[in-house]
Design a protein around this motif. Structure first.
Motif, PDB file in Angstrom:
ATOM      1  N   GLY A 343      -2.984  -9.499   5.178  1.00  0.00           N
ATOM      2  CA  GLY A 343      -2.606  -8.141   4.775  1.00  0.00           C
ATOM      3  C   GLY A 343      -2.669  -7.158   5.936  1.00  0.00           C
ATOM      4  N   ALA A 344      -2.625  -7.675   7.184  1.00  0.00           N
ATOM      5  CA  ALA A 344      -2.743  -6.793   8.356  1.00  0.00           C
ATOM      6  C   ALA A 344      -1.503  -5.914   8.554  1.00  0.00           C
ATOM      7  N   ILE A 345      -0.386  -6.326   7.976  1.00  0.00           N
ATOM      8  CA  ILE A 345       0.857  -5.568   8.171  1.00  0.00           C
ATOM      9  C   ILE A 345       1.089  -4.641   6.988  1.00  0.00           C
ATOM     10  N   SER A 346       1.361  -3.395   7.278  1.00  0.00           N
ATOM     11  CA  SER A 346       1.714  -2.498   6.175  1.00  0.00           C
ATOM     12  C   SER A 346       3.090  -1.903   6.442  1.00  0.00           C
ATOM     13  N   VAL A 347       3.830  -1.731   5.361  1.00  0.00           N
ATOM     14  CA  VAL A 347       5.186  -1.209   5.451  1.00  0.00           C
ATOM     15  C   VAL A 347       5.309  -0.064   4.457  1.00  0.00           C
ATOM     16  N   GLU A 348       5.669   1.091   4.979  1.00  0.00           N
ATOM     17  CA  GLU A 348       5.805   2.266   4.112  1.00  0.00           C
ATOM     18  C   GLU A 348       7.284   2.621   4.008  1.00  0.00           C
ATOM     19  N   GLU A 349       7.796   2.687   2.788  1.00  0.00           N
ATOM     20  CA  GLU A 349       9.234   2.949   2.641  1.00  0.00           C
ATOM     21  C   GLU A 349       9.504   4.419   2.424  1.00  0.00           C
TER      22      GLU A 349
END
Ligand SMILES: C[S@@+](CC[C@H](N)C(=O)[O-])C[C@H]1O[C@@H](n2cnc3c(N)ncnc32)[C@H](O)[C@@H]1O
Length: 349
Positions: A343-349
């Motif tokens: 879960g180290a990658i986060s993507v905010e749309e």
């Protein structure tokens, strides 16, 4: 090393259910494992039976990564994995009477009454098995919970489509699963049921026929070199202009397209092109702007993100993932975030 070549994405096929002899390039018996976990059972089966083809269903991305590494180690050619609920996958992807055997090894028993619908052994699933198994094909079900074993035994025994050939306590098979070892080492009892299909059932498939997610399906010779030549090309269609901005590739090809209509309205989207043996499926993917971040403390440097989305992620010299495009519209950035095991990658749309 991250291996993704064994994953089969149903959305990339022109018709359902699938033609497995086309996928494996031969006609062979098909064996399915539901919830393959770390993949060791599937690997062993595929190694011991090169004359058969194997399909595994799983929901856990970590399991996908681990299993594919094992397949690659032995250079297996007779196995594919599908990341969908096995209940859905068996029903939609396999034609009637096409599967020789289905293994269900130590599924979560979902012991609470309010969760009983989640059990893999629901009535609907039995109905699917009664259709997709060939006559005399078998389901092999293993568990460490006696109540669950008895419930499944009762379900098969009261079904007109199956007879139970085996109900065994503390069974031994040639190949063990990880959970089997775990429960046995804790001194728990284990149970095995083998049920054989004796009558064909009927199942209603929701997606049968043309894949209607596909924008178009065509035959022809598509190559990376030819697609690359499209970069920068302008196409006119009635009152719209299309420009192919960039072409990417991983397992599939992705074309970034910008269209402009007469009123100057611009739209950006991707065309996902996937195929094999000269048959191609084109699917629209909407482009959305996303902000991408990597939490270096949580990153274990597994490389899943780089593999799935090399234009956005790269493993740096410190072995951690770096973001090359902190603002991107590439859909693979979202895939990488979904697939990141920590879960180290986060993507905010
Ligand atoms: C308890 S583990 C057992 C793993 C392996 N079969 C073994 O015996 O070591 C159950 C596995 O089933 C998977 N699973 C649960 N429900 C599933 C479903 N509906 N379709 C596919 N896989 C599922 C879970 O992700 C999990 O990896």
């Amino acid at each position: 090393m991250v291996v993704t070549e064994y994953e089969l994405k149903p959305q990339n096929f022109p018709r359902f259910p699938l033609d497995w002899s086309e996928i494996f390039g031969r006609k062979a018996k098909i064996v399915v494992e539901v919830g393959f976990g770390n993949g060791e059972f599937l690997t062993e089966l595929a190694r011991r039976h090169p004359e058969k083809d194997f399909v595994g269903f799983e929901l856990s991305i970590t399991s996908f990564v681990k299993a594919q590494k094992k397949f690659k180690r032995y250079n297996l050619k007779n196995v594919r994995l599908v990341k969908v609920d096995a209940r859905f996958g068996l029903r939609e992807l396999f034609p009637d009477s096409s599967v020789e055997k289905v293994y269900i090894n130590f599924p979560c028993p979902w012991p609470k009454k309010r969760h009983e619908d989640r059990r893999i052994t629901s009535y609907d699933f039995l109905q699917t098995l009664s259709a997709v198994l060939e006559m005399d094909g078998t389901v092999e079900f293993a568990t460490d919970e006696e109540w669950y074993a008895r419930e499944v035994l009762d379900t098969f025994e009261s079904s007109e489509y199956f007879v139970v050939d085996v109900f065994e306590e503390n069974f031994r098979r040639d190949v063990e699963t990880r959970y089997e070892r775990k429960w046995k080492s804790q001194g728990k009892k284990t149970y095995l049921i083998v049920a054989r299909k004796v009558k064909s059932g009927i199942v209603k498939r929701l997606m049968e026929g043309e894949n209607n997610m596909a924008h178009s399906v065509f035959e022809g010779n598509v190559t990376w070199e030819k697609l690359k030549e499209l970069e920068g090309k302008v196409f006119k269609d009635e009152n719209k202009i299309f420009v192919v901005k960039k072409v990417y590739r991983d397992n599939d090809y992705l074309l970034k397209v910008i269209s402009t209509d007469e009123g100057g309205f611009q739209q950006m989207y991707y065309l996902n092109l996937s195929g094999r043996d000269g048959k191609w499926v084109l699917i629209f993917k909407e482009g959305r702007n996303m902000k991408v971040r990597v939490d270096a403390d949580a990153c274990i440097g597994c490389g899943v993100c780089e593999n799935l989305c090399p234009d956005v992620f790269q493993l740096g010299d410190d072995g951690k993932a770096k973001v090359l495009q902190p603002e991107t519209d590439l859909p693979c950035a979202k895939d990488a975030a979904d697939s990141c095991p920590t879960g180290a990658i986060s993507v905010e749309e």
